[in-house]
Design an enzyme around this catalytic site. Structure first.
Site, PDB file in Angstrom:
ATOM      1  N   ARG A  97      -0.202  -9.420   3.264  1.00 22.32           N
ATOM      2  CA  ARG A  97      -0.710  -8.093   2.503  1.00 22.32           C
ATOM      3  C   ARG A  97      -0.775  -8.384   0.983  1.00 22.32           C
ATOM      4  O   ARG A  97       0.362  -9.335   0.382  1.00 22.32           O
ATOM      5  CB  ARG A  97       0.609  -7.174   2.490  1.00 22.32           C
ATOM      6  CG  ARG A  97       0.214  -5.722   1.836  1.00 22.32           C
ATOM      7  CD  ARG A  97       1.649  -4.962   1.988  1.00 22.32           C
ATOM      8  NE  ARG A  97       1.516  -3.377   1.392  1.00 22.32           N
ATOM      9  CZ  ARG A  97       2.222  -3.249   0.336  1.00 22.32           C
ATOM     10  NH1 ARG A  97       3.093  -4.056  -0.372  1.00 22.32           N
ATOM     11  NH2 ARG A  97       2.180  -2.215  -0.103  1.00 22.32           N
ATOM     12  N   GLU A 188       2.446   3.766  -2.272  1.00 23.22           N
ATOM     13  CA  GLU A 188       3.648   4.691  -2.357  1.00 23.22           C
ATOM     14  C   GLU A 188       3.188   6.047  -2.874  1.00 23.22           C
ATOM     15  O   GLU A 188       3.532   6.361  -4.038  1.00 23.22           O
ATOM     16  CB  GLU A 188       4.543   4.254  -3.161  1.00 23.22           C
ATOM     17  CG  GLU A 188       5.341   3.016  -2.416  1.00 23.22           C
ATOM     18  CD  GLU A 188       6.386   2.407  -3.077  1.00 23.22           C
ATOM     19  OE1 GLU A 188       7.268   1.847  -2.407  1.00 23.22           O
ATOM     20  OE2 GLU A 188       6.642   2.659  -4.101  1.00 23.22           O
ATOM     21  N   GLU A 297       6.448  -2.287   3.461  1.00 22.91           N
ATOM     22  CA  GLU A 297       7.341  -3.033   2.617  1.00 22.91           C
ATOM     23  C   GLU A 297       8.846  -2.868   2.803  1.00 22.91           C
ATOM     24  O   GLU A 297       9.448  -2.162   3.165  1.00 22.91           O
ATOM     25  CB  GLU A 297       7.328  -2.567   0.881  1.00 22.91           C
ATOM     26  CG  GLU A 297       6.166  -2.444   0.498  1.00 22.91           C
ATOM     27  CD  GLU A 297       6.092  -2.045  -1.029  1.00 22.91           C
ATOM     28  OE1 GLU A 297       7.339  -1.940  -1.680  1.00 22.91           O
ATOM     29  OE2 GLU A 297       4.971  -1.590  -1.466  1.00 22.91           O
TER      30      GLU A 297
END
Length: 409
Positions: A97, A188, A297
């Site tokens: 990522r 997020e 994450e």
């Protein structure tokens, strides 16, 4: 996850042809069917919850790599020095990522750095998830600042720019022969993106229209960037341990007509709760949306000590809900990831696609930005001398080692 955001708060392989995007979609779909069938037979025989034989996505965010290498931070695995992407690949990883900011300080998550790391990852046999922040620096639940060059844009200009920026960025990876497999539209974004236009929670109430337009614009841009290799679209929430907040977020997006392929969740136990909390969220989302889910994450400490003159974000076992079973030691860290792997493989209908460990090679010496140090160096998969820890075996398909490894080896 951001160092700066964490300070403010206290607080997710080989298909390389031009047509591999349809093949990846087909692979994920077939894998889900096969693993459910196999797991159902095993469950009937043993009485245990069904589990997929292995995770399909096993990766890490390695965005700090070039900054680490610039100060001569070198990594070793069992005494052999190697680049982080090679070490991860050797241990079973199949994805990386990469974080991307729009116009940051040169060398800090800019497009050139991401393209360099994508090329290295591709050469190591790893596929790519691209994490678009749509900001010049950290974007998370505490801040979603538009890039300086986009300030003052009208609604139409902002939506159009998100689409064109996403299309041009994803196309750049395709042109160099390292096409993006999964595009994360925003980082997020549970409280919105590109504030104030895309901000959800406002003094006068909630507004879901702005974020929905922006996400759809980004998805259009990503899908039109490389017609022969369309990436999957992932939406990323920071609510891995909160089932109700996760359902509310994705329900609202679906009501607004937002289209996406995968759900991404942030899950750090010291902020998001226990593995049991994560399990409740994963199962609820799998049943409700019928989409693959990635823990986009995650991290776990191998020590509670601090280094580099910066206090570690996790300094007490009391911050770890499952510390009794997974103490903050090298082996405890490895056991935590093995448990996370198992938990994801038990998600109904094989919808637990996998996870990304956040910045496993971010050692002391490189700060989060010009003003903030590294408070996360005790969450790495390497000790402070760069020696690989047992948890590197988290990237094996079932999250367990085939042979014993010495801590710090």
């Amino acid at each position: 996850m951001t160092e700066a955001g964490a300070t403010l708060r206290g607080r997710t392989a080989g298909l390389r042809s031009g047509a591999r995007r349809p093949r990846l979609r087909l692979l994920l779909a077939i894998s889900a069917v096969v693993v459910v069938a196999v797991a159902a037979v095993a469950a009937a025989a043993t009485g245990h919850p069904p589990a997929s034989p292995e995770l399909r996505i096993r990766g890490a965010d390695i965005s700090f790599t070039l900054q680490e290498e610039a100060i001569n931070q070198l990594l070793t695995d069992n005494g052999t020095q190697a680049p982080v992407e090679r070490i991860l690949s050797d241990h079973g990883a199949n994805f990386v990522r990469l974080r991307l900011w729009v116009n940051p300080q040169p060398g800090t998550s800019d497009l050139g750095s991401a393209l360099t790391l994508a090329r290295r990852a591709h050469d190591a046999g790893l596929q790519l998830l691209l994490d678009l922040h749509y900001s010049d620096s950290w974007a998370d639940g505490t801040a979603q600042h538009p890039p300086a060059a986009w300030q003052g844009f009208s609604k139409h200009e902002l939506v159009s720019t998100v689409e064109s920026y996403t299309r041009e960025t994803v196309a750049a990876f395709g042109r160099q022969g390292t096409p993006v497999d999964i595009v994360q539209i925003g980082n997020e974004i549970t409280r919105g993106m590109l504030w104030p236009y895309g901000q959800i929670y406002r003094p006068d109430g909630e507004d879901w229209a702005g974020i929905s337009e922006l996400v759809n614009a980004g998805a259009r841009g990503a899908r039109n960037a490389t017609p022969d290799h369309q990436p999957l679209i992932m939406i990323h929430s920071d609510t891995g341990g909160d089932r109700d907040a996760s359902i509310n977020f994705f329900d609202q997006l679906q009501r607004q007509g937002v289209g996406f392929d995968m759900i991404g969740l942030t899950y750090y136990p010291f902020w998001n709760g226990s593995l049991a909390d994560l399990d409740r969220t994963l199962r609820a989302l799998a049943y409700r949306y019928n989409k693959d889910i990635i823990v986009a994450e995650t991290a776990y400490p191998w020590t509670l000590s601090s280094s580099g003159g910066v206090r570690s974000v996790v300094r007490s076992a009391e911050a770890l809900p499952d510390a009794a079973e997974y103490p903050p030691t090298p082996q405890g860290q490895a056991n935590f990831y093995a448990a996370l792997n198992r938990l994801l493989r038990e998600v109904p209908d094989g919808r637990g696609a996998g996870y990304f460990i956040w910045e496993p090679g971010w050692l002391p010496g490189v700060g989060a930005d010009a003003h903030t140090g590294n408070a996360h160096s005790n969450l790495t998969l390497f000790d402070w001398q760069g020696h690989g820890l047992p948890a590197l075996d988290a990237f094996r398909p079932t999250g367990t080692s085939g042979s014993a490894r010495a801590a710090g080896g």
